[in-house]
Enzyme design. Structure first.
Site, mmCIF file in Angstrom:
data_model
loop_
_atom_site.group_PDB
_atom_site.id
_atom_site.type_symbol
_atom_site.label_atom_id
_atom_site.label_comp_id
_atom_site.label_asym_id
_atom_site.label_seq_id
_atom_site.Cartn_x
_atom_site.Cartn_y
_atom_site.Cartn_z
ATOM 1 N N TYR A 153 0.823 -1.218 0.000
ATOM 2 C CA TYR A 153 0.000 0.000 0.000
ATOM 3 C C TYR A 153 0.855 1.266 0.000
ATOM 4 O O TYR A 153 0.326 2.365 -0.177
ATOM 5 C CB TYR A 153 -0.954 0.046 1.209
ATOM 6 N N HIS B 263 0.566 -11.891 1.888
ATOM 7 C CA HIS B 263 -0.485 -11.110 1.226
ATOM 8 C C HIS B 263 -1.259 -11.933 0.174
ATOM 9 O O HIS B 263 -2.483 -11.851 0.077
ATOM 10 C CB HIS B 263 0.145 -9.871 0.579
HETATM 11 P P1 NAP Z 1 -14.235 -1.179 1.151
HETATM 12 O O1 NAP Z 1 -13.817 -0.991 2.553
HETATM 13 O O2 NAP Z 1 -15.269 -2.197 0.826
HETATM 14 O O3 NAP Z 1 -14.744 0.204 0.509
HETATM 15 C C1 NAP Z 1 -14.003 1.384 0.590
HETATM 16 C C2 NAP Z 1 -14.781 2.477 -0.153
HETATM 17 O O4 NAP Z 1 -16.021 2.733 0.519
HETATM 18 C C3 NAP Z 1 -14.012 3.785 -0.181
HETATM 19 O O5 NAP Z 1 -14.295 4.391 -1.432
HETATM 20 C C4 NAP Z 1 -14.637 4.585 0.948
HETATM 21 O O6 NAP Z 1 -14.601 5.990 0.711
HETATM 22 C C5 NAP Z 1 -16.065 4.120 0.904
HETATM 23 N N1 NAP Z 1 -16.712 4.167 2.222
HETATM 24 C C6 NAP Z 1 -16.177 3.792 3.413
HETATM 25 N N2 NAP Z 1 -17.070 3.934 4.400
HETATM 26 C C7 NAP Z 1 -18.203 4.418 3.835
HETATM 27 C C8 NAP Z 1 -19.479 4.765 4.357
HETATM 28 N N3 NAP Z 1 -19.757 4.616 5.643
HETATM 29 N N4 NAP Z 1 -20.422 5.239 3.481
HETATM 30 C C9 NAP Z 1 -20.132 5.378 2.161
HETATM 31 N N5 NAP Z 1 -18.943 5.041 1.617
HETATM 32 C C10 NAP Z 1 -17.986 4.574 2.438
HETATM 33 O O7 NAP Z 1 -12.983 -1.502 0.192
HETATM 34 P P2 NAP Z 1 -11.428 -1.838 0.313
HETATM 35 O O8 NAP Z 1 -10.624 -0.647 0.590
HETATM 36 O O9 NAP Z 1 -11.117 -2.641 -0.910
HETATM 37 O O10 NAP Z 1 -11.290 -2.870 1.540
HETATM 38 C C11 NAP Z 1 -11.064 -2.476 2.875
HETATM 39 C C12 NAP Z 1 -9.647 -2.804 3.323
HETATM 40 O O11 NAP Z 1 -9.381 -4.198 3.206
HETATM 41 C C13 NAP Z 1 -8.542 -2.171 2.480
HETATM 42 O O12 NAP Z 1 -8.398 -0.801 2.710
HETATM 43 C C14 NAP Z 1 -7.365 -2.994 2.899
HETATM 44 O O13 NAP Z 1 -6.897 -2.599 4.192
HETATM 45 C C15 NAP Z 1 -7.994 -4.390 2.937
HETATM 46 N N6 NAP Z 1 -7.830 -5.133 1.654
HETATM 47 C C16 NAP Z 1 -7.014 -6.223 1.635
HETATM 48 C C17 NAP Z 1 -6.819 -6.922 0.455
HETATM 49 C C18 NAP Z 1 -5.932 -8.150 0.454
HETATM 50 O O14 NAP Z 1 -5.539 -8.606 -0.628
HETATM 51 N N7 NAP Z 1 -5.624 -8.703 1.605
HETATM 52 C C19 NAP Z 1 -7.457 -6.523 -0.741
HETATM 53 C C20 NAP Z 1 -8.312 -5.414 -0.686
HETATM 54 C C21 NAP Z 1 -8.500 -4.747 0.510
HETATM 55 P P3 NAP Z 1 -13.623 7.023 1.481
HETATM 56 O O15 NAP Z 1 -12.230 6.483 1.405
HETATM 57 O O16 NAP Z 1 -13.832 8.267 0.725
HETATM 58 O O17 NAP Z 1 -14.089 7.145 2.901
#
Ligand code: NAP
Length: 267
Positions: free
Chosen positions: A40, A100
Site C-alpha cells: 500500500y 499477502h
Molecule cells: P471497502 O472498505 O469495501 O470500501 C471502501 C470504499 O467505501 C471507499 O471508497 C470509501 O470511501 C467508501 N466508504 C467507506 N465507508 C463508507 C461509508 N460509511 N459510506 C459510504 N462510503 C464509504 O474496500 P477496500 O478498501 O477494498 O477494503 C477495505 C480494506 O481491506 C482495504 O483498505 C485494505 O486494508 C484491505 N484489503 C485487503 C486486500 C488483500 O488482498 N488482503 C485486498 C483489498 C482490501 P472514502 O475512502 O472516501 O471514505
C-alpha cells in the site's frame, strides 16, 4: 490478544497527511485494529498515525502484509522484508503479519518457517494469510508451528465465502473480511437500502452488521473521511433482525471486485 470486530482499512490511502489523519481519527474514535500492507506504500504514515493518536500502542492491533511479488517470500526475504516494515512503521513488534497472496515464490515449506522464526524472535505476535483457498489453508496449518491466527479475504453480501467461513469456524481462527462494502457497491443494492431504511441506518452499516453477525468474522472497511470512519464504527451498535440476515444471505452471487493473476480461485 483477540482481533477487534472492526479495524480501519488503508488500501489506496497513500497520501501521507490523509493517511496519518484517518488512522489517528479512527484510533481516537475507538478503533483498535489497523490494517496496512507493504504494497500500500503507506506503512510510514500508518505508523505516524499510531504514534500521534492518543491511544496506548499496546491496545492497538497493527497488521501488515508481505507481498510475494514485491519483496519475495523465500525464508531470508521474509525476515528482511519484515525488518523493513518494522522500520517504516516505527514499532518494535507487528501484531499480525500476513502472507499477502499465495503467488510469486510463495511456498508453504520455505515461507512459513520464517514466520515462525519471527514469532520466536518477538518481531511479530501472530501469523495470518490472505487470499488462500481451503487446500492452501490446510497446507499452511501443516507447515506452521504457530497457530494460524487470521485469514483475510474479500467478503461482503455479494461474495459470502461459505467454505472459507466454515473452515475458519472449524479451525478457530478469524476470517477478516476485506472490501466489506464491496468497494462501495453495497450502497446501491435495493435489499440493503430497504433494510437500512427500516433501521434508520446507512447501507454501509447494514453490510458491516451482516458480516459481524457471522461467528469469527471481523471487518476492516477503508474510510478516509471522519464521517465515513464514524458511520462504519457505529455499525457495532446495529443488530439486524434474523429476517434481515436471511435476506442478505440470499443476495450472494460470488461476485469479486479484487483480482490478481495467480489467485487460487483462477486455477
Ligand atoms: P471497502 O472498505 O469495501 O470500501 C471502501 C470504499 O467505501 C471507499 O471508497 C470509501 O470511501 C467508501 N466508504 C467507506 N465507508 C463508507 C461509508 N460509511 N459510506 C459510504 N462510503 C464509504 O474496500 P477496500 O478498501 O477494498 O477494503 C477495505 C480494506 O481491506 C482495504 O483498505 C485494505 O486494508 C484491505 N484489503 C485487503 C486486500 C488483500 O488482498 N488482503 C485486498 C483489498 C482490501 P472514502 O475512502 O472516501 O471514505
Amino acid at each position: 490478544m483477540s482481533l477487534p470486530d472492526i479495524g480501519i482499512g488503508t488500501w489506496q490511502n497513500a497520501e501521507p497527511d490523509t493517511c496519518v489523519e484517518s488512522v489517528q481519527t479512527a484510533l481516537e474514535m475507538g478503533y483498535r485494529h489497523v490494517d496496512t500492507a507493504q504494497a500500500y506504500g503507506n506503512e510510514a504514515a500508518v505508523g505516524e498515525g499510531i504514534a500521534t493518536a492518543d491511544v496506548p500502542r499496546e491496545e492497538i492491533v497493527l497488521a501488515t502484509k508481505i507481498h510475494p511479488e514485491e519483496t519475495g517470500v523465500a525464508y531470508d526475504e521474509v525476515l528482511e522484508a519484515t525488518q523493513d516494515s518494522l522500520d517504516r512503521l516505527g514499532v518494535d513488534t507487528i501484531d499480525l503479519l500476513y502472507v499477502h497472496w499465495p503467488t510469486g515464490n510463495y511456498d508453504a515449506e520455505e515461507t512459513l518457517p520464517a514466520f515462525d522464526e519471527l514469532v520466536d524472535r518477538g518481531a511479530i505476535d501472530h501469523v495470518g494469510v490472505s487470499n488462500f483457498d481451503v487446500d492452501l489453508l490446510d497446507e499452511a496449518r501443516e507447515h506452521l508451528d504457530a497457530d494460524l491466527f487470521a485469514h483475510q479475504v474479500e467478503m461482503h453480501p455479494f461474495l459470502q465465502q461459505a467454505d472459507l467461513l466454515e473452515h475458519a469456524q472449524t479451525h478457530e481462527y478469524d476470517l477478516v473480511a476485506y472490501s466489506p462494502l464491496a468497494r462501495g457497491r453495497v450502497l446501491e443494492h435495493p435489499e440493503i437500502e430497504s433494510i437500512a431504511d427500516k433501521h434508520g441506518v446507512s447501507e454501509a452499516q447494514v453490510s458491516l452488521a451482516w458480516l459481524l453477525s457471522k461467528d469469527r468474522v471481523r471487518v476492516i472497511p477503508k474510510a478516509t473521511s471522519e464521517a465515513h470512519i464514524r458511520d462504519n464504527f457505529e455499525a457495532l451498535d446495529l443488530e439486524l433482525d434474523p429476517e434481515d440476515v436471511a435476506a442478505i444471505d440470499a443476495i450472494d452471487r460470488s461476485e469479486r471486485f479484487v483480482e490478481r493473476a495467480g489467485a487460487p480461485w483462477l486455477a
